[in-house]
Write a protein that holds these residues in place. Structure first.
Motif, PDB file in Angstrom:
ATOM      1  N   LEU A  53      78.999  24.526  73.564  1.00 58.76           N
ATOM      2  CA  LEU A  53      77.730  24.774  74.026  1.00 58.76           C
ATOM      3  C   LEU A  53      76.572  24.582  73.133  1.00 58.76           C
ATOM      4  CD1 LEU A  53      77.862  27.322  77.075  1.00 58.76           C
ATOM      5  CD2 LEU A  53      77.973  24.773  77.247  1.00 58.76           C
ATOM      6  N   GLN A  54      76.739  25.579  71.775  1.00 59.22           N
ATOM      7  CA  GLN A  54      75.720  25.179  71.056  1.00 59.22           C
ATOM      8  C   GLN A  54      75.609  23.936  69.952  1.00 59.22           C
ATOM      9  OE1 GLN A  54      75.362  28.634  68.633  1.00 59.22           O
ATOM     10  NE2 GLN A  54      73.185  28.434  67.796  1.00 59.22           N
ATOM     11  N   ASP A  55      77.292  23.800  69.311  1.00 61.98           N
ATOM     12  CA  ASP A  55      77.551  23.028  68.667  1.00 61.98           C
ATOM     13  C   ASP A  55      78.016  21.641  68.906  1.00 61.98           C
ATOM     14  OD1 ASP A  55      76.813  25.076  66.440  1.00 61.98           O
ATOM     15  OD2 ASP A  55      78.760  25.751  66.404  1.00 61.98           O
ATOM     16  N   GLY A  56      78.474  21.424  70.285  1.00 63.71           N
ATOM     17  CA  GLY A  56      78.906  20.331  70.886  1.00 63.71           C
ATOM     18  C   GLY A  56      80.372  20.064  70.124  1.00 63.71           C
ATOM     19  N   ALA A  57      80.962  21.124  69.929  1.00 60.88           N
ATOM     20  CA  ALA A  57      82.590  20.831  69.561  1.00 60.88           C
ATOM     21  C   ALA A  57      83.088  20.534  70.640  1.00 60.88           C
ATOM     22  CB  ALA A  57      82.893  22.165  68.778  1.00 60.88           C
ATOM     23  N   TRP A  98      66.784  26.789  76.719  1.00 65.14           N
ATOM     24  CA  TRP A  98      68.239  26.370  76.327  1.00 65.14           C
ATOM     25  C   TRP A  98      68.752  24.844  76.459  1.00 65.14           C
ATOM     26  CZ3 TRP A  98      73.130  27.356  79.689  1.00 65.14           C
ATOM     27  CH2 TRP A  98      74.280  27.425  78.694  1.00 65.14           C
ATOM     28  N   SER A  99      69.263  24.243  75.517  1.00 63.01           N
ATOM     29  CA  SER A  99      69.843  23.071  75.437  1.00 63.01           C
ATOM     30  C   SER A  99      71.372  22.998  75.281  1.00 63.01           C
ATOM     31  CB  SER A  99      68.882  22.137  74.514  1.00 63.01           C
ATOM     32  OG  SER A  99      67.598  21.952  74.603  1.00 63.01           O
ATOM     33  N   PRO A 100      72.150  23.230  76.274  1.00 59.93           N
ATOM     34  CA  PRO A 100      73.460  23.121  76.031  1.00 59.93           C
ATOM     35  C   PRO A 100      74.093  21.878  75.842  1.00 59.93           C
ATOM     36  CG  PRO A 100      72.897  23.173  78.322  1.00 59.93           C
ATOM     37  CD  PRO A 100      71.666  23.466  77.779  1.00 59.93           C
ATOM     38  N   ARG A 101      75.310  21.855  75.000  1.00 64.74           N
ATOM     39  CA  ARG A 101      75.875  20.756  74.821  1.00 64.74           C
ATOM     40  C   ARG A 101      77.376  20.756  74.927  1.00 64.74           C
ATOM     41  NH1 ARG A 101      74.199  20.001  68.298  1.00 64.74           N
ATOM     42  NH2 ARG A 101      72.215  20.189  68.453  1.00 64.74           N
ATOM     43  N   GLY A 102      78.055  19.809  74.807  1.00 64.46           N
ATOM     44  CA  GLY A 102      79.527  19.798  75.079  1.00 64.46           C
ATOM     45  C   GLY A 102      80.276  19.415  76.368  1.00 64.46           C
TER      46      GLY A 102
END
Length: 256
Positions: free
Chosen positions: A224-228, A140-144
């Protein structure tokens, strides 16, 4: 007993903070010792995350499956603890007269509900840590922004907690057990946890998108997925459910 006929130390209730902390610790231990609760809060979310991330069963769109699934499973973990687990446990406590006896103790009723809420939060922290470690192991590579994620989780907890207490305080224990598990299964399938909402008919998507599990899983996925940025629409849905559920629970909850 001293010479003046008084007791030392003087008998009386413990400080309110200590009573709430002790009750919260008891609630947490009881929850973690319950096999059915562990199945809902730990085993099922973990199995779903590992299985659907490792086997191509559901079309999760572009990118790795774990990036889509991890936010949904985190939302499922919140629902399983704050709604399903709390509703069932509180419903049977009400049936067996536990809540009635606790209500007559020095711990005020709002203090008992605060202790239950703290127990839910402690359990959720353990769930999230476990699921996050497993998701990282799966790639998993989370963003945000973590603060946005925290806000979504808190509002989601409030929304599901209010609904769980409302169910436990108005239905019989057996009805609560059946209804809570049924709702859990229905929201698992139709709440965007493992199946994207865009796989459903357009008419159904509009309705399903207003569910608290859809708002929580969708908001977490956007961040977490799209970094919105801040998913205001999803936060609004969760806030509305939280306000309505907690208000209704406070109004209609029966202690006997």
């Amino acid at each position: 007993m001293t010479a003046t006929g008084t007791y030392s130390p003087a008998p009386g209730a413990a400080p309110l903070g200590r009573m709430i902390a002790a009750q919260a610790a008891l609630e947490t231990r009881m929850l973690l010792r319950n096999g059915e609760q562990l199945l809902l809060t730990v085993v099922i979310p973990t199995l779903l995350l590992v299985l659907f991330s490792s086997v191509d069963i559901v079309d999760t769109g572009e990118g790795r499956a774990v990036d889509f699934l991890a936010p949904g499973v985190l939302a499922l973990a919140v629902m399983s603890t704050a709604f399903t687990g709390q509703a069932i446990a509180t419903g049977f406590e009400r049936r067996y007269g536990v809540l009635k006896r606790l209500a007559a103790s020095p711990l005020p009723r709002w203090g008992l509900m605060t202790a239950k809420t703290l127990s839910v939060l402690v359990t959720e922290v353990l769930q999230i840590v476990l699921l996050t470690v497993i998701a990282f192991a799966l790639g998993w590579s989370p963003r945000g922004n973590p603060l946005t994620v925290l806000l979504l989780l808190v509002l989601g907890t409030a929304a599901f907690s209010g609904l769980g207490l409302l169910m436990a305080g108005t239905l019989k224990a057996e009805a609560t057990l059946a209804a809570a598990n049924l709702v859990f299964l229905l929201l698992l399938v139709g709440g965007g946890v493992v199946v994207p909402l865009d796989k459903f008919p357009e008419a159904a998507q509009a309705v399903l998108g207003l569910l608290p599990i859809s708002a929580l899983s969708g908001g977490l996925r956007d961040v977490l997925q799209d970094g919105a940025g801040v998913p205001w629409a999803d936060l609004g849905v969760l806030a509305a459910w939280a306000a309505a559920g907690l208000a209704a629970a406070g109004r209609f909850f029966r202690w006997e």
